[in-house]
Design an enzyme around this catalytic site. Structure first.
Site, PDB file in Angstrom:
ATOM      1  N   ARG A  87       0.829  -1.213   0.000  1.00  0.00           N
ATOM      2  CA  ARG A  87       0.000   0.000   0.000  1.00  0.00           C
ATOM      3  C   ARG A  87       0.865   1.266   0.000  1.00  0.00           C
ATOM      4  O   ARG A  87       0.604   2.187  -0.774  1.00  0.00           O
ATOM      5  CB  ARG A  87      -1.019  -0.012   1.137  1.00  0.00           C
ATOM      6  CG  ARG A  87      -0.504   0.334   2.498  1.00  0.00           C
ATOM      7  CD  ARG A  87      -1.367  -0.212   3.595  1.00  0.00           C
ATOM      8  NE  ARG A  87      -1.429  -1.650   3.505  1.00  0.00           N
ATOM      9  CZ  ARG A  87      -2.565  -2.330   3.388  1.00  0.00           C
ATOM     10  NH1 ARG A  87      -3.701  -1.706   3.331  1.00  0.00           N
ATOM     11  NH2 ARG A  87      -2.532  -3.643   3.329  1.00  0.00           N
ATOM     12  N   THR A  88       1.885   1.322   0.831  1.00  0.00           N
ATOM     13  CA  THR A  88       2.709   2.533   0.874  1.00  0.00           C
ATOM     14  C   THR A  88       3.517   2.645  -0.406  1.00  0.00           C
ATOM     15  O   THR A  88       3.690   3.734  -0.960  1.00  0.00           O
ATOM     16  CB  THR A  88       3.627   2.504   2.116  1.00  0.00           C
ATOM     17  OG1 THR A  88       2.821   2.290   3.264  1.00  0.00           O
ATOM     18  CG2 THR A  88       4.393   3.791   2.283  1.00  0.00           C
ATOM     19  N   LYS A 116      27.196  -9.648  -3.322  1.00  0.00           N
ATOM     20  CA  LYS A 116      28.650  -9.775  -3.517  1.00  0.00           C
ATOM     21  C   LYS A 116      29.396  -9.173  -2.336  1.00  0.00           C
ATOM     22  O   LYS A 116      30.589  -8.929  -2.404  1.00  0.00           O
ATOM     23  CB  LYS A 116      29.081  -9.041  -4.792  1.00  0.00           C
ATOM     24  CG  LYS A 116      28.478  -9.568  -6.070  1.00  0.00           C
ATOM     25  CD  LYS A 116      29.088  -8.781  -7.244  1.00  0.00           C
ATOM     26  CE  LYS A 116      28.350  -9.013  -8.541  1.00  0.00           C
ATOM     27  NZ  LYS A 116      28.715  -8.003  -9.551  1.00  0.00           N
ATOM     28  N   ARG A 137      11.867   2.246   2.354  1.00  0.00           N
ATOM     29  CA  ARG A 137      11.300   1.476   3.477  1.00  0.00           C
ATOM     30  C   ARG A 137      12.312   0.404   3.861  1.00  0.00           C
ATOM     31  O   ARG A 137      12.792  -0.353   3.010  1.00  0.00           O
ATOM     32  CB  ARG A 137       9.984   0.826   3.093  1.00  0.00           C
ATOM     33  CG  ARG A 137       9.599  -0.208   4.132  1.00  0.00           C
ATOM     34  CD  ARG A 137       8.173  -0.589   4.090  1.00  0.00           C
ATOM     35  NE  ARG A 137       7.303   0.510   4.443  1.00  0.00           N
ATOM     36  CZ  ARG A 137       6.043   0.343   4.812  1.00  0.00           C
ATOM     37  NH1 ARG A 137       5.523  -0.859   4.878  1.00  0.00           N
ATOM     38  NH2 ARG A 137       5.295   1.373   5.106  1.00  0.00           N
ATOM     39  N   HIS A 170       7.409   6.280  10.901  1.00  0.00           N
ATOM     40  CA  HIS A 170       6.759   6.253   9.591  1.00  0.00           C
ATOM     41  C   HIS A 170       6.197   7.668   9.378  1.00  0.00           C
ATOM     42  O   HIS A 170       4.980   7.881   9.459  1.00  0.00           O
ATOM     43  CB  HIS A 170       5.652   5.192   9.617  1.00  0.00           C
ATOM     44  CG  HIS A 170       5.128   4.799   8.279  1.00  0.00           C
ATOM     45  ND1 HIS A 170       5.412   5.485   7.114  1.00  0.00           N
ATOM     46  CD2 HIS A 170       4.298   3.770   7.918  1.00  0.00           C
ATOM     47  CE1 HIS A 170       4.785   4.902   6.106  1.00  0.00           C
ATOM     48  NE2 HIS A 170       4.123   3.867   6.562  1.00  0.00           N
TER      49      HIS A 170
HETATM   50  N1  ASP Z   1       1.243  -0.028   7.409  1.00  0.00           N
HETATM   51  C1  ASP Z   1       1.712   0.425   8.683  1.00  0.00           C
HETATM   52  C2  ASP Z   1       3.235   0.306   8.779  1.00  0.00           C
HETATM   53  O1  ASP Z   1       3.882   0.111   7.782  1.00  0.00           O
HETATM   54  C3  ASP Z   1       1.013  -0.225   9.815  1.00  0.00           C
HETATM   55  C4  ASP Z   1       1.226  -1.697   9.987  1.00  0.00           C
HETATM   56  O2  ASP Z   1       1.924  -2.347   9.200  1.00  0.00           O
HETATM   57  O3  ASP Z   1       0.634  -2.215  10.952  1.00  0.00           O
HETATM   58  O4  ASP Z   1       3.763   0.456   9.858  1.00  0.00           O
END
Ligand code: ASP
Length: 353
Positions: A87-88, A116, A137, A170
């Site tokens: 989603r992100t 490597k 991320r 986040h």
């Molecule tokens: N999507 C949010 C996160 O990446 C919340 C979760 O995963 O619970 O932290």
């Protein structure tokens, strides 16, 4: 990490407080890297909310869509997402596309030279040479911060956006949460003075941590931390709130809290971080939003969730007008569009449109 050419070294930098790091995340007084919530002040939050609403309005017409697409045409972004995310990831990709930015992605380091023996820092530095923006991320707390710090020392620094760093932060989720709160309370006195409950795994939930850091910018808010003892909010954040004179209470009685707050922020158990299977034995059932709670929930109180959900919120609640989590998703994309445009100093163009 090697000694840096200018300014402080990494070790000294690491000891600074979040607010003191702000200068390292800005350029000529404007936002550059987005790493942690402590870097934002009230003025910035008010501006980003107003601008996000403007961007949404602009996007409603064909002319506006083309205008937004022209803003950053020719720019390139790398989405370096090595911790599970769809989603992100898609939210950032959509935000980039709305602004005309081309995206490349790294999701699995098993095909990169990290295999490597290359360090992750070198890998990201190499990839950053191909792009104008890095969205990151990572499962490790502080990794995005380290990359931002490292790129700052290079001759071609590009902005880094933290899209989730381990159990730590986040910040873009927190910005979209603030935008959701802002819109929900627009006609009810804004976020100032509101009572907000956080429910669930507060110890390891990075969205809660980031949002709590942002809420210290609002006058007279009161926070309620509703969690089993083992998953209560960390001492570092509680200490921060005391210093910032933000009122908070810890409790395990969700039912009582639900009837007396302005927002209930539900979260799932973060068992991907279970090292010794510690949360297997925790009874999480008391930290679910039961359908019956809708009867005691005040008419203007909103229900939030960063998603994905498990059983914290039954689907029957989705149609209630107080359920905001699907709106949060949509708000997230617009806040990310606004944030990226602001990083590239296109906020003025948007305001003047
Ligand atoms: N999507 C949010 C996160 O990446 C919340 C979760 O995963 O619970 O932290």
């Amino acid at each position: 990490m090697a000694k840096v050419k200018k300014g402080v070294d990494w070790e000294t930098f690491g000891k600074l407080r979040g607010s003191e790091k702000r200068a390292y995340f800005t350029r000529d007084g404007n936002i550059f890297h987005v790493i942690m919530s402590q870097q934002f002040d009230r003025k910035f939050l008010d501006e980003i909310c107003a601008l996000a609403t403007k961007v949404r309005g602009i996007s409603k017409g064909n002319k506006g869509v083309l205008f937004l697409q022209s803003l950053l045409q020719g720019k390139r972004a790398m989405l370096y997402f090595v911790q599970p995310s769809t989603r992100t990831f898609l939210s950032f990709m959509a935000a980039c596309q709305i602004l005309g930015i081309h995206c490349s992605e790294v999701r699995d380091t098993s095909t990169s030279s990290e295999m490597k023996g290359e360090s992750q820092e070198d890998t990201v530095r190499t990839f950053s040479s191909y792009v104008d923006l890095v969205v990151m991320r990572h499962y490790e707390a502080g990794f995005a911060e380290r990359i931002a710090f490292l790129l700052n020392q290079t001759s071609r620094p590009v902005p880094v956006i933290n899209a989730g760093s381990g159990k730590d932060q986040h910040p873009t989720q927190a910005l979209l949460d603030i935008y959701t709160l802002h819109r929900s309370f627009e006609n009810y006195g804004g976020i100032d003075g509101k009572r907000i409950a956080f429910v669930g795994d507060l110890k390891r939930g990075r969205t809660v941590r980031s949002l709590v850091y942002l809420l210290r910018n609002y006058e007279g808010v009161k926070l309620y931390f509703v969690a089993p003892q083992e998953l209560q909010m960390g001492d570092d954040l509680k200490q921060y709130l005391r210093e910032q004179k933000v009122r908070f209470e810890e409790t395990d009685n969700l039912e009582e809290v639900v009837s007396s707050v302005d927002a209930v922020y539900m979260t799932r158990i973060q068992d991907e971080y279970d090292e010794a299977g510690e949360s297997k034995h925790i009874d999480y059932s008391a930290y679910r939003f039961k359908k019956e709670y809708l009867k005691i929930l005040p008419p203007n109180t909103i229900i939030m969730h960063p998603l994905p959900r498990r059983e914290e919120i039954p689907v029957e609640i989705d149609d209630d007008k107080r359920a905001m989590y699907w709106r949060q998703v949509r708000n997230g994309m617009w806040v990310r569009v606004t944030l990226i445009a602001t990083i590239f100093r296109k906020d003025k163009d948007i305001k003047e449109y």
